[in-house]
Design a protein around this motif. Structure first.
Motif, short mmCIF file in Angstrom:
data_model
loop_
_atom_site.label_atom_id
_atom_site.label_comp_id
_atom_site.label_asym_id
_atom_site.label_seq_id
_atom_site.Cartn_x
_atom_site.Cartn_y
_atom_site.Cartn_z
N LEU A 140 46.62 44.91 25.53
CA LEU A 140 45.41 45.66 25.89
C LEU A 140 44.19 44.75 26.07
N VAL A 141 44.16 43.61 25.37
CA VAL A 141 43.00 42.73 25.47
C VAL A 141 43.24 41.54 26.39
N LEU A 142 44.46 41.38 26.88
CA LEU A 142 44.73 40.30 27.82
C LEU A 142 44.05 40.60 29.16
N PRO A 143 43.62 39.55 29.89
CA PRO A 143 43.07 39.79 31.23
C PRO A 143 44.16 40.33 32.16
N GLU A 144 43.77 40.89 33.28
CA GLU A 144 44.73 41.49 34.21
C GLU A 144 45.79 40.49 34.66
N SER A 145 45.41 39.23 34.71
CA SER A 145 46.36 38.19 35.14
C SER A 145 47.19 37.63 33.98
N GLY A 146 46.95 38.16 32.77
CA GLY A 146 47.64 37.64 31.60
C GLY A 146 49.09 38.09 31.53
N VAL A 147 49.85 37.40 30.67
CA VAL A 147 51.26 37.74 30.48
C VAL A 147 51.63 37.58 29.02
#
Length: 280
Positions: A140-147
């Motif tokens: 939920l707190v990762l950026p949209e490009s996160g994995v």
């Protein structure tokens, strides 16, 4: 004497007497002090209502006061945790499932999410997903490009987690891997992903902790964090009379971390104990 049981991180602890639970005792000890020296370390507990404050009487510890987590205090703690509705729904559904005690507590998940945010992490790993509470908090707190690579060997539990990833709209951030975590981590290393991850969380088979840690050290970059859950193991690690294989494994792992110059460490008594390692 207090007659209530302490509930923390999903675990129920025996009633607290003037001897104090070992969870709090370990909090008052400095790193590197052998538990075999316990006769030189005295604790007294003063009970006020349903709260217990324990004081280390040895002046070398600075008369440290430690609050025992009682149901009253834990309820107060939970009322001050920001838990998104989707996480609360997952927690409540998991509570009715077998093995629900394996789910991290809301305060633990809040800390994990904050560490990811402070670190500015974009690539994360979780070893041991269960129904996905901690991994969802991180996603939920990762950026949209996160994995987030989420490793879980139990297919049924992972299916619950994936359902909530979908509902929360974070499925595109989570790479769910069904199978043995060690196999997944080894394949990631073989695929050239070494030193490319920012953050990792381990909450899986205790006898594999050292193996997971060595693999994650190869995958996490310098300055990245590896967080290991259950390092206090319900207080059993502080009791020399407890010698089962899981407890001995965690003891050995904790001792190895103290001596490991590859990382900076901080053991915190949250949930069932967590150690935060920063790769040097």
């Amino acid at each position: 004497m207090m007659t209530s049981a302490a509930v923390y991180g999903g675990w129920v602890f025996p009633q607290i007497s003037t001897r104090l639970c070992t969870r709090c005792a370990i909090f008052a000890r400095p790193n590197g002090v052998s538990f075999r020296h316990r006769k030189r370390f005295f604790l007294t507990t003063n009970c006020v209502s349903d709260m217990a404050v324990t004081i280390a009487s040895d002046h070398s510890y600075g008369n440290k006061e430690v609050i025992s987590v009682t149901p009253h205090i834990y309820d107060y703690l939970l009322t001050n945790v920001r838990e998104p509705p989707i996480l609360r729904e997952l927690r409540e559904e998991t509570a009715s499932m077998r093995g629900s005690q394996m789910q991290v507590s809301p305060d633990q998940a809040q800390l994990l999410a904050m560490l990811v945010q402070i670190l500015g992490a974009k690539r994360c790993i979780e070893v041991g997903v269960y129904t996905g509470y901690s991994s969802l908090a991180v996603a939920l707190v990762l950026p949209e490009s996160g994995v987030l690579v989420a490793c879980e060997r139990d297919k049924n539990s992972l299916e619950v987690a994936k359902r909530y990833y979908d509902r929360a709209g974070v499925s595109h951030k989570v790479d769910a891997r069904h199978g043995l975590a060690a196999d997944t981590l080894n394949s990631m290393i073989e695929n050239g992903e070494g030193c490319s991850y920012d953050f990792a969380f381990v909450d899986a088979e205790k006898r594999m902790y050292q193996d997971y840690f060595e693999l994650l050290l190869q995958l996490v970059r310098v300055g990245g964090l590896i967080v290991i859950d259950n390092v206090l193991w319900h207080g059993r690690v502080a009791d020399p009379l407890v010698i089962d294989k899981k407890t001995e494994s965690i003891r050995s792992f904790n001792k190895a971390l103290v001596d490991d110059e590859r990382v900076s460490i901080s053991m915190v008594p949250i949930g069932d104990g967590m150690t935060i390692c920063r790769k040097r």
